[in-house]
Write a protein that holds these residues in place. Structure first.
Motif, short mmCIF file in Angstrom:
data_model
loop_
_atom_site.label_atom_id
_atom_site.label_comp_id
_atom_site.label_asym_id
_atom_site.label_seq_id
_atom_site.Cartn_x
_atom_site.Cartn_y
_atom_site.Cartn_z
N ARG A 153 -0.67 4.46 -8.12
CA ARG A 153 -0.56 3.32 -7.12
C ARG A 153 0.07 3.62 -5.71
O ARG A 153 0.44 2.94 -5.18
CB ARG A 153 0.85 2.41 -8.13
N GLU A 207 -1.24 4.52 -2.97
CA GLU A 207 -1.91 4.05 -1.82
C GLU A 207 -1.84 2.50 -1.73
O GLU A 207 -1.91 1.84 -0.90
CB GLU A 207 -3.55 4.14 -2.04
N GLN A 208 -1.43 2.01 -3.04
CA GLN A 208 -1.40 0.40 -2.77
C GLN A 208 0.16 0.06 -2.58
O GLN A 208 0.44 -1.33 -2.09
CB GLN A 208 -1.48 -0.26 -4.27
N ASN A 242 3.00 -0.17 -0.20
CA ASN A 242 3.15 0.19 1.20
C ASN A 242 4.33 -0.47 1.84
O ASN A 242 4.81 -1.34 1.34
CB ASN A 242 1.92 -0.41 1.87
N PHE A 244 2.77 -4.62 -1.84
CA PHE A 244 1.50 -4.28 -2.91
C PHE A 244 0.50 -4.59 -2.31
O PHE A 244 0.14 -5.87 -2.46
CB PHE A 244 1.95 -4.48 -4.17
N LEU A 245 -0.53 -3.91 -1.81
CA LEU A 245 -1.83 -4.27 -1.36
C LEU A 245 -2.93 -3.62 -2.30
O LEU A 245 -3.08 -2.52 -2.33
CB LEU A 245 -1.88 -3.71 0.19
N ASP A 246 -3.58 -4.49 -2.92
CA ASP A 246 -4.64 -4.31 -3.84
C ASP A 246 -5.73 -3.15 -3.21
O ASP A 246 -6.44 -2.27 -3.92
CB ASP A 246 -5.38 -5.41 -4.46
N THR A 247 -6.34 -3.58 -2.00
CA THR A 247 -7.36 -2.96 -1.59
C THR A 247 -7.11 -2.66 -0.02
O THR A 247 -6.29 -3.07 0.45
CB THR A 247 -8.64 -4.01 -1.52
N LYS A 248 -8.20 -1.66 0.64
CA LYS A 248 -8.05 -1.29 1.87
C LYS A 248 -8.45 -2.55 2.90
O LYS A 248 -7.81 -2.65 3.91
CB LYS A 248 -9.01 -0.26 2.35
N ASP A 281 -7.19 -5.29 2.19
CA ASP A 281 -5.79 -6.29 2.21
C ASP A 281 -4.93 -5.40 3.31
O ASP A 281 -4.15 -6.10 4.06
CB ASP A 281 -5.22 -6.06 0.95
N LYS A 282 -5.23 -4.24 3.14
CA LYS A 282 -4.27 -3.53 4.20
C LYS A 282 -4.45 -3.61 5.75
O LYS A 282 -3.67 -3.97 6.67
CB LYS A 282 -4.35 -1.94 3.98
N ASP A 299 1.75 4.18 3.24
CA ASP A 299 1.74 4.34 1.68
C ASP A 299 2.75 5.22 1.29
O ASP A 299 3.49 6.01 2.28
CB ASP A 299 0.09 4.80 1.13
#
Length: 437
Positions: free
Chosen positions: A52, A54-55, A57, A252-256, A258-259, A294
């Protein structure tokens, strides 16, 4: 054949005990020092977030003015934290900082304890996957409107409620009543990646209370507070209104995607704040004033692994190479003394490959013994670092992987040192020694 070579190796070691002991000592000391520094480095550089990483942040904002700090502060202001909390486009988000309060229960036989406390939002438990033993986190309404609820650790639950389900019971924090919403299971990630600013290897807090109480309760900050300009702090409201940074903010960001979307929102947010007179560092573009990091980057930016540790690992590897050079000389001496024996074996049919393999097995056995002894050296050194020099147990604990890594390094380095001596002795000409016989 391998077993036979192992038997021959053991006989050879017993024939030359002094030389063998010197080689084992040389390998073990080199390995012991290398493993000690490697273990400390490995423990300190561990990322507890795992898959987790990378998710999860953290958000940092460049609120400082011109000619102040050179890097992003890991903390943000209360104003920014509240504005981020109100962003409904971020599904999971949590402001967080450390304070300290005295806890006691209605049972007057149990003495109150002064504990560090984490003020945060309910999403904190989801972002960092904190498991509950009893109950759950407080309700969403508590985050929005405030409420005197608390989540405590399994250890405190054992102390104050003898381990029973205490959900709904009352504890007093600085004599104010808080209702227990949940009890978490033992949770103490090392390093303490959700707040390395207050000691990356300190224990996690055992008490969690809603961040929404910050405005009405003047809880002290048990952590870093930094400011880049003079601002009088005459009361609690001055702190909340100031540009002082003291709060960490996690998402908490699920995908790139989202980031990227959050980064875009932050750019727009900074633009609006600049128009309101904040974010006065005009030397930077607006897009440079917000950063989403992250866990890997967060740990690196906060220097969880000191540069000194990396240097020590390099120096210990250099020391190990010196040991290997010494072992090479000892092996050469040992093997050449047995050249007549090798000559006879060659004369009766042993091939160069068989001789070479036999000696490499012998070197491997010496390396294995040296690795085991080196592991004991490392264990002793780590115990001394913990006991005599007060280094944290989380850093000086021998990592389980070292029980595999150490023999592997010891055998491979010994084999590396033994290649040349074995190659020299296996090229022995039988005729030379047969004439001598």
């Amino acid at each position: 054949m391998f077993i036979y070579y192992c038997v021959l190796a053991w006989r050879s070691i017993k024939k030359t005990p002094i030389l063998s002991l010197l080689m084992v000592l040389a390998i073990s000391i080199g390995i012991g020092i290398t493993i000690t520094t490697l273990n400390v480095y490995k423990t300190m550089s561990y990322n507890p977030a795992g898959d987790r990483s990378e998710q999860i942040n953290s958000i940092q904002l460049w609120t400082q003015g011109l000619d102040t700090w050179d890097e992003f502060s890991s903390n943000i202001t209360y104003t920014d934290a509240m504005n981020l909390r109100n962003n409904q486009d971020i599904p999971l988000k949590a402001a967080s900082f450390r304070t300290g309060l005295a806890i006691q229960s209605e049972n007057t036989d149990i003495k109150p304890e002064l504990n560090s406390v984490r003020m945060t939002d309910r999403d904190f438990f989801d972002i960092f996957e904190v498991e509950f033993l009893y109950g759950d986190k407080w309700a969403t309404e508590v985050d929005e409107q405030g409420g005197y609820q608390v989540v405590i650790s399994e250890q405190l639950n054992q102390t104050f409620f003898n381990g029973a389900n205490s959900v709904g019971q009352t504890v007093f924090l600085d004599r104010k009543p808080f209702q227990i919403a949940g009890v978490i299971k033992e949770w103490n990630p090392q390093p303490k990646y959700f707040d390395p600013l207050n000691g990356p290897f300190n224990d996690a807090e055992q008490i969690f209370i809603p961040f929404s109480l910050v405005a009405e309760q003047e809880f002290a900050v048990w952590g870093n507070t930094s400011g880049w300009k003079f601002e009088p702090m005459l009361n609690h409201q001055d702190r909340l209104n100031s540009e002082k940074v003291w709060i960490q903010f996690w998402t908490f960001l699920d995908t790139k995607e989202d980031k990227a979307q959050l980064q875009q929102w932050l750019t727009q947010y900074v633009t609006e704040q600049r128009q309101m007179g904040r974010y006065t560092d005009t030397a930077k573009q607006v897009t440079e004033l917000a950063q989403v990091s992250d866990v890997d980057k967060w740990l690196e930016d906060n220097n969880v692994v000191p540069r000194d540790s990396k240097i020590l690992v390099g120096l210990s590897a250099l020391f190990l190479s010196v040991c290997l050079v010494n072992i090479l000389g000892l092996l050469l001496t040992k093997f050449l003394k047995r050249a007549p024996e090798v000559g006879v074996r060659r004369a009766i049919g042993a091939s160069q490959g068989q001789i070479f393999a036999q000696y490499m097995v012998e070197v491997g056995v010496i390396g294995f013994i040296g690795g085991v002894v080196g592991l004991l050296w490392a264990w002793g050194a780590l115990s001394i670092l913990h006991g005599e020099f007060g280094m944290d147990a989380a850093v000086t604990g021998l990592d389980a992987s070292m029980w595999i890594i150490t023999p592997a390094i010891a055998i491979s380095t010994a084999v590396l040192a033994g290649v040349y001596p074995a190659w020299v002795v296996c090229r022995t000409k039988p005729s030379v020694y047969l004439k001598a016989q």
